[in-house]
Design an enzyme around this catalytic site. Structure first.
Site, PDB file in Angstrom:
ATOM      1  N   GLU A 220       0.871  -1.176   0.000  1.00 25.96           N
ATOM      2  CA  GLU A 220       0.000   0.000   0.000  1.00 25.96           C
ATOM      3  C   GLU A 220       0.906   1.224   0.000  1.00 25.96           C
ATOM      4  O   GLU A 220       1.420   1.628   1.042  1.00 25.96           O
ATOM      5  CB  GLU A 220      -0.905  -0.016   1.236  1.00 25.96           C
ATOM      6  CG  GLU A 220      -1.859  -1.197   1.283  1.00 25.96           C
ATOM      7  CD  GLU A 220      -2.852  -1.212   0.136  1.00 25.96           C
ATOM      8  OE1 GLU A 220      -3.022  -0.160  -0.534  1.00 25.96           O
ATOM      9  OE2 GLU A 220      -3.453  -2.258  -0.114  1.00 25.96           O
ATOM     10  N   CYS A 254      -1.665   9.141   2.681  1.00 21.49           N
ATOM     11  CA  CYS A 254      -1.233   8.593   1.386  1.00 21.49           C
ATOM     12  C   CYS A 254      -2.224   8.900   0.272  1.00 21.49           C
ATOM     13  O   CYS A 254      -1.847   8.931  -0.899  1.00 21.49           O
ATOM     14  CB  CYS A 254      -1.007   7.086   1.498  1.00 21.49           C
ATOM     15  SG  CYS A 254      -2.465   6.153   2.014  1.00 21.49           S
TER      16      CYS A 254
END
Length: 474
Positions: A220, A254
């Protein structure tokens, strides 16, 4: 860390992994009741310690908004566990498949078997969500776990260790701390699956280390997630829909909007609307407790260097709070940058902080082409109520996920996978997809007393075989 200590840490990590693997082999398929009990206990432990979590993250950040922690760390973790508990029994059931006429009367099913021990590497920005989320899913799938926490959140790590110790034995879940060298050793362990959340650069090293053991990985990562402001949308609405994604946790996310693609004749309008909305959300900014600090001096200086580089190369900076930032403080309002160019640092790497470049475009196709020419992002945000515009962008761009007229909230969808594509990651988890990621889908063919397979045994060339070949090869 010297070599002797380095070997000692490596031996300790390896020993912990072997202990967990031995415990797993002694109980390789935990019952539904056992998994449910652990998840319920984990949920309750988080609820009981939520104030400790808030206080610890405030200490680690210098200041972190209590609401940021509750909204983005505690709430998603509890929701995830609730959703998992609601669906776990259904996920665990074997999936019946069609054997087909060729294999009849045999039966085929897919069983979802726990993998073993899952390694989870957690970043500092959402250390509860990004540890508890994967952990809950790994436990739901019947696994054990080792969790490597960030060295930047020592106070939170202590609280989390206490929380998990109330629910799990050391041979079920273990928390590991340490700096980059420990993380490197951790990623080289022979886990049955490894999940890493962090930067693309570090993700490459993690994948390389895991490959030595053929450990499957879920990465991720991040990247530069764009926002396309289409010509049709009201600017006040567009800003209202994207600003929270940039301000939550001071943009240290993110999936935070990384840059804006704005019609050329509306850039000034965007800047003015962003400033107005920011100041209404965070009045008296210098003393406003709702806004979170940049986590440490190292990250703050990195952001200052990005801003300075942009200014030197011709960009204009407009602070969203209407004031200049103050050196020595880590409370930084969104810094809006116009006049940015590709050679500036701000347009080369993920920003991961409260800096927002604005790139102008003349035609929508130009904005789409810009996205196509760069690495595929973790998220893409479309600000438009025109369905044709929405579909055009969706069809012509790739990204891990998309929000239309919203930002970051797609991550909160428990019944949908979350993950990147290309440089922004590989694999996905959340919900059922997470359960499948941390399970081995084992095909089981079951034949009874009648043996249809004997019909294709040698010697070849019988009339029955020839008939079968003619029937099936057509």
């Amino acid at each position: 860390m010297n070599m002797a200590i380095d070997k000692q840490v490596n031996a300790t990590l390896a020993e912990t992994l072997q202990t967990q693997k031995a415990a797993f082999l002694a109980n390789p398929y935990p019952s539904y009741a056992s998994r449910k009990s652990k998840l319920e206990a984990l949920k309750q432990a988080i609820i009981d310690h939520q104030q400790d979590i808030v206080d610890a993250l405030k200490q680690d950040y210098g200041h972190r908004s209590a609401s940021d922690t509750r909204i983005s760390d505690i709430l998603p973790s509890i929701n995830n566990i609730n959703y998992t508990l609601k669906n776990l029994k259904k996920w665990m059931k074997p999936s019946k498949r069609h054997a087909g006429l060729l294999l009849s009367p045999s039966k085929v099913a897919v069983q979802f078997q726990p993998l073993g021990v899952v390694g989870i590497i957690v970043p500092w920005n959402f250390p509860i969500t990004l540890s508890i989320g994967p952990l809950a899913t790994a436990i739901a799938a019947g696994n054990r776990a080792m969790i490597k926490m960030s060295e930047f959140t020592p106070a939170l790590n202590k609280v989390l260790t206490q929380v998990l110790a109330k629910v799990f034995e050391q041979d079920e879940v273990t928390v590991v701390e340490g700096e980059a060298d420990v993380a490197a050793q951790f990623s080289s362990l022979a886990f049955d699956h490894l999940l890493f959340t962090g930067s693309t650069v570090v993700g490459k090293h993690v994948m390389k280390a895991a490959s030595q053991n053929l450990t499957p990985v879920t990465l991720e990562l991040g990247g530069k997630s764009p926002v396309i402001i289409a010509p049709d949308i009201d600017m006040k609405t567009a800003v209202e829909r994207l600003i929270y994604g940039k301000c939550l946790n001071a943009g240290q996310i993110c999936v935070a909007p990384d840059y804006i693609l704005c019609p050329e004749d509306r850039v000034a309008e965007f800047t003015a609307e962003y400033q107005a909305k920011f100041q209404s959300m965070y009045p008296d900014f210098a003393h406003n407790d709702d806004y979170t600090n940049v986590i440490n001096d190292r990250q703050y200086q990195r952001l200052m260097n990005v801003i300075e580089d942009a200014v030197i190369k011709g960009a204009t900076v407009t602070p969203a709070n209407g004031e200049q930032h103050h050196a020595g403080k880590r409370k930084l309002a969104t810094q809006l940058l116009t006049g940015v160019t590709p050679e500036m640092l701000v347009m080369q790497d993920e920003i991961f902080g409260p800096i927002l470049p604005i790139i102008s475009y003349n035609k929508l196709d130009d904005a789409i082409s810009y996205i196509q020419a760069h690495d595929r992002p973790l998220a893409l945000y479309i600000m438009s109520f025109d369905k044709q515009t929405q579909q055009q962008i969706l069809a012509k761009t790739h990204s891990g996920g998309v929000c239309i007229n919203e930002s970051i909230f797609h991550v909160a969808a428990d019944d949908a996978p979350f993950g990147g594509i290309g440089p922004s990651g590989m694999g996905h988890y959340h919900g059922k997809e997470g359960f499948l990621t941390f399970s081995h889908a084992k095909t089981v063919l079951h034949s009874g007393k009648f043996n249809s397979g004997v019909m294709v045994h040698p010697p070849y060339g019988s009339k029955l075989q020839n008939l079968l070949m003619k029937f099936f090869i057509r």
